[in-house]
Design an enzyme around this catalytic site. Structure first.
Site, PDB file in Angstrom:
ATOM      1  N   PRO A  71      36.679  48.330  33.160  1.00 55.65           N
ATOM      2  CG  PRO A  71      37.906  49.674  31.830  1.00 55.65           C
ATOM      3  CD  PRO A  71      38.108  48.587  32.549  1.00 55.65           C
ATOM      4  CB  SER A  89      49.889  31.703  34.759  1.00 57.83           C
ATOM      5  OG  SER A  89      49.587  32.411  33.725  1.00 57.83           O
ATOM      6  CE  LYS A 131      45.658  32.327  33.814  1.00 56.06           C
ATOM      7  NZ  LYS A 131      46.620  32.065  34.778  1.00 56.06           N
ATOM      8  N   GLY A 153      29.733  47.531  35.105  1.00 61.13           N
ATOM      9  CA  GLY A 153      28.516  48.289  35.938  1.00 61.13           C
ATOM     10  C   GLY A 153      28.785  48.572  37.467  1.00 61.13           C
TER      11      GLY A 153
END
Length: 771
Positions: free
Chosen positions: A356, A677, A720, A359
């Site tokens: 959210p 990860s 990251k 744009g």
């Protein structure tokens, strides 16, 4: 009335009462009932017929059947295929159950049989008989359900008891009322009960007759009006005059002739206009036809707007409205370039996926402005009915076309930019699946003949540019996702947010709050401070709210006359916005044993994550804390197994798993964490703690680990890397297969970081551990 006791087989009846002197066919199928029939045939062919209170029960208990029934004699027995028996029985006399002797294989009961003797002749019984016969004759006249011969045979019966039973058997009464009549053993009571029932039925029949007369009169009146209107039409035709409805139909025909409709649509519209001319103006069907014609004439069957095919101008507009979003802008400009070369180009179907506030919706408006097309937006959030997309059939009251056709009418153009907002928020229920209805809309090979249930004519949607938006793709059905071209908007970097805040949000908020640019000034460090310490998001909505808050506070100070100009810096920011809400990720200040820095992807972008390992004397238990998900727990176990397998090579005591407990903790325990990860980070922290070598504080890493020590690629590399850059990390260890993902990262960020790409865990430990 004489009563004799006797033992008889019992046959429970469902939804039917048998009266004395009544001859009736019964179908018997229940095992106990068949056994009772067979027992009766062996004995004297007599049994007790009693109605059960609830016909749905297959094996009724003693409390679930009435106590009074009819002793009947079997006249004829016939076996039907399927194990059912059809039996003809004749009612002999009333019988009351005294007790049940046995229940298996059939019900055997002790009962009292009431034999009716010759009735005493007295005035009361004579009066009741006359009243009952009179009422019954009136009942037959009003209901007309009983044949005249049956009435004659019943009325001529002289025995009052038999008369009451015969009339009761022919009346359409409730089960409880018939049972009351059957339980009335005394003759005066029986006749009186029957008289009450007949009076009540007569009242109901009289009300029904009045309603029927009223409805018939209304129908006759409507029919009369119809005939008069037809006569009026004929007279007007002879005189050469036109009726009101004919004028309306003529007006519609003129509009149809002027409108440039496709042949199929024009023929359908002319047929409907002809129908309208033949209908009375106030008929319900006329309203439906009139509305339908209005919709047909209002739709843009052949209206198109001309595209602005100036690529430089389009690019300038896109850059004016939005900063960044390179992929989307490139795709729009590619479409315009092809459109300029090939005139017949199907409209693309783009799906903008992202968190959210980045744009997505405003970008669709910007696209429409760039190519000079009309813009239509419909929100699909919470839509559960398939008719919302395809419309309702015209047979329903208040039927309307679906949202697609309504949007095309609103655009008044065949080629608008059509935004389907929140496509991932649709759901389904018993009324159908709206996502299935969208399959035709969003398929360039099919949507040139989209059929709406209300319009019932093919409408061409192939020139429309459809743009859909979604926060996530896993809730969108696979077939629908396959029809769209996915463009991912991962969120803005800190530099992009700074640029958006400076160039777009601050001027917009100053204007909305009535402030001049010189009255409120914010430094770049101030906007960076808001981004880092007061917002944590992928988009810029909270950044805009924070700037709006600063504008409000500045406006108040200026209006109260405290200051004329306000300059907010990173030092006095907390005076206006309060203490910082978020802790900004910072790298470890010194090398430590058992602490490794990992990288995490969040919806608000990326973040750095410290993973801590502690050793204690014990039996080799592995403890994991920090609200970790299932996949992250499995990664920790895989890393632990790899370290055990490489213990000798790493200089670790081989039997450490028998004497030491290992505790792995990921700080910020209130936040749920999951994903593979952090595998190499946890393995590095374990190796450091067990070997006693510190981990370099300026190194961060991300990658999945296997049992053999291979390092597999992970997602979210852009977020990251940006998080590591913000936290002051110097070296990044990433999987070799993630090398191509660096293309998305801004060049000025890449220059400040040292990237190490690895294939296995040995390379990770070589760069991460000191010494």
């Amino acid at each position: 009335m004489k009563a004799t006791k006797r033992a008889l087989p019992l046959l429970p009846l469902r939804g039917i009462q048998v009266f004395p002197y009544m001859v009736i066919h019964l179908d018997v199928g229940r095992p106990k009932s068949i056994a009772a029939m067979e027992e009766a045939m062996v004995q004297d062919k007599q049994l007790l017929l009693v109605t059960q209170k609830d016909p749905r029960i297959d094996e009724p208990e003693s409390g679930e059947i009435y106590q009074v029934g009819t002793v009947a004699e079997i006249k004829q027995l016939l076996k039907i295929p399927g194990g059912t028996m059809r039996v003809l029985v004749e009612g002999l006399a009333r019988g009351r159950i005294i007790s049940i002797e046995k229940t298996d294989p059939f019900y055997l009961v002790d009962c009292e049989e009431y034999e009716e003797g010759k009735a005493e002749e007295n005035a009361e019984i004579e009066a009741l008989m006359r009243g009952v016969i009179s009422q019954f004759e009136q009942y037959v006249k009003l209901s007309k359900k009983i044949p005249a011969e049956t009435v004659v045979s019943i009325v001529t019966v002289e025995d009052p008891g038999r008369l009451a039973d015969l009339i009761g058997a022919h009346l359409n009464l409730k089960q409880e009322d018939k049972q009351r009549l059957l339980e009335a053993v005394a003759l005066p009571q029986r006749l009186e009960t029957l008289y009450v029932f007949l009076s009540r039925e007569l009242e109901i029949l009289e009300v029904e007759r009045k309603i029927s007369i009223r409805v018939r009169k209304q129908m006759e009146k409507t029919q009369k009006e119809y005939y008069l209107r037809e006569q009026l039409k004929a007279i007007q035709k002879e005189l050469g005059e036109r009726g009101e409805e004919e004028d309306e139909a003529r007006a519609f025909r003129e509009r149809i002739a002027k409108a440039k409709l496709p042949d199929e649509v024009r023929q359908k519209a002319e047929r409907e206009a002809e129908r309208l001319g033949k209908m009375p103006p106030m008929a319900a069907e006329a309203v439906v036809v009139r509305t339908y014609l209005e919709w047909l004439l209002a739709l843009p069957w052949n209206k198109v707007t001309e595209d602005r095919l100036d690529l430089d101008r389009a690019e300038q507009i896109l850059n004016e409205d939005h900063y960044g979003l390179k992929k989307v802008k490139e795709r729009i400009l590619e479409y315009l370039a092809v459109r300029k070369l090939a005139n017949k180009m199907k409209g693309p179907i783009l799906c903008l996926v992202g968190p959210p506030g980045v744009g997505k919706t405003s970008l669709a408006k910007s696209v429409a402005r760039a190519i000079d097309r009309r813009f239509v937006r419909i929100s699909l959030g919470g839509v559960r009915d398939e008719a919302e997309i395809r419309g309702h059939r015209r047979t329903y009251v208040g039927a309307l076309p679906g949202r697609i056709i309504q949007g095309m009418r609103q655009a008044n153009s065949k080629n608008p930019v059509f935004l389907l907002d929140e496509i991932d928020k649709m759901s389904m229920d018993f009324r159908g699946d709206p996502s299935a209805a969208l399959l035709e809309v969003l398929d360039p090979e099919q949507n040139n003949s989209f059929s709406d249930h209300y319009i019932e004519l093919p409408f061409d949607l192939s020139h429309t540019m459809f743009i859909t938006t979604a926060n996530t793709t896993h809730t969108i059905p696979r077939a629908l996702l396959d029809r769209m071209e996915l463009i991912s908007l991962p969120g803005y970097t800190e530099e992009e947010k700074l640029h958006i805040g400076r160039k777009f949000l601050l001027p917009k908020q100053l204007k909305e709050h009535g402030l001049k640019p010189e009255q409120l000034t914010l430094s770049d460090n101030t906007i960076k401070g808001i981004i880092r310490e007061y917002t944590r998001e992928a988009g810029v909505r909270n950044l805009e709210r924070s700037i709006a808050s600063l504008c409000r506070k500045a406006a108040r100070e200026i209006v109260q006359g405290k200051k004329e100009k306000i300059h907010i810096t990173s030092r006095n920011l907390n005076v206006y916005l309060g203490p910082p809400r978020f802790r900004f990720g910072v790298a470890q200040k010194k090398d430590e044993v058992g602490v490794a820095t990992g990288l995490a992807w969040t919806e608000a972008g990326g973040d750095v994550l410290s993973i801590e390992v502690s050793l204690m004397s014990g039996k080799g238990n592995l403890t994991l804390t920090g609200q970790l998900g299932g996949v992250m727990r499995e990664s920790a176990q895989a890393g632990y197994t790899y370290i055990r397998s490489q213990a000798e090579k790493l200089g670790i005591v081989e039997n450490f798993h028998e004497k030491q407990d290992v505790h792995i903790h990921v700080p910020e325990g209130a936040i749920p964490k999951d994903g593979p990860s952090a595998g190499i980070t946890m393995a590095t922290a374990l190796a450091s703690a067990l070997s006693g070598r510190p981990v370099r504080s300026d190194v961060a890493m991300s990658g999945e680990i296997t049992l053999r020590g291979r390092v597999l690629p992970v997602g979210g590399i852009k977020e990251k890397v940006l998080a590591a850059h913000r936290a002051g990390i110097k070296t990044l260890i990433l999987p070799e297969e993630s090398r191509q993902d660096l293309d998305e990262i801004p060049r000025h960020v890449r220059r400040k970081l040292n990237f190490v790409f690895v294939d296995n865990m040995d390379q990770v430990l070589k760069h991460a551990l000191v010494g």
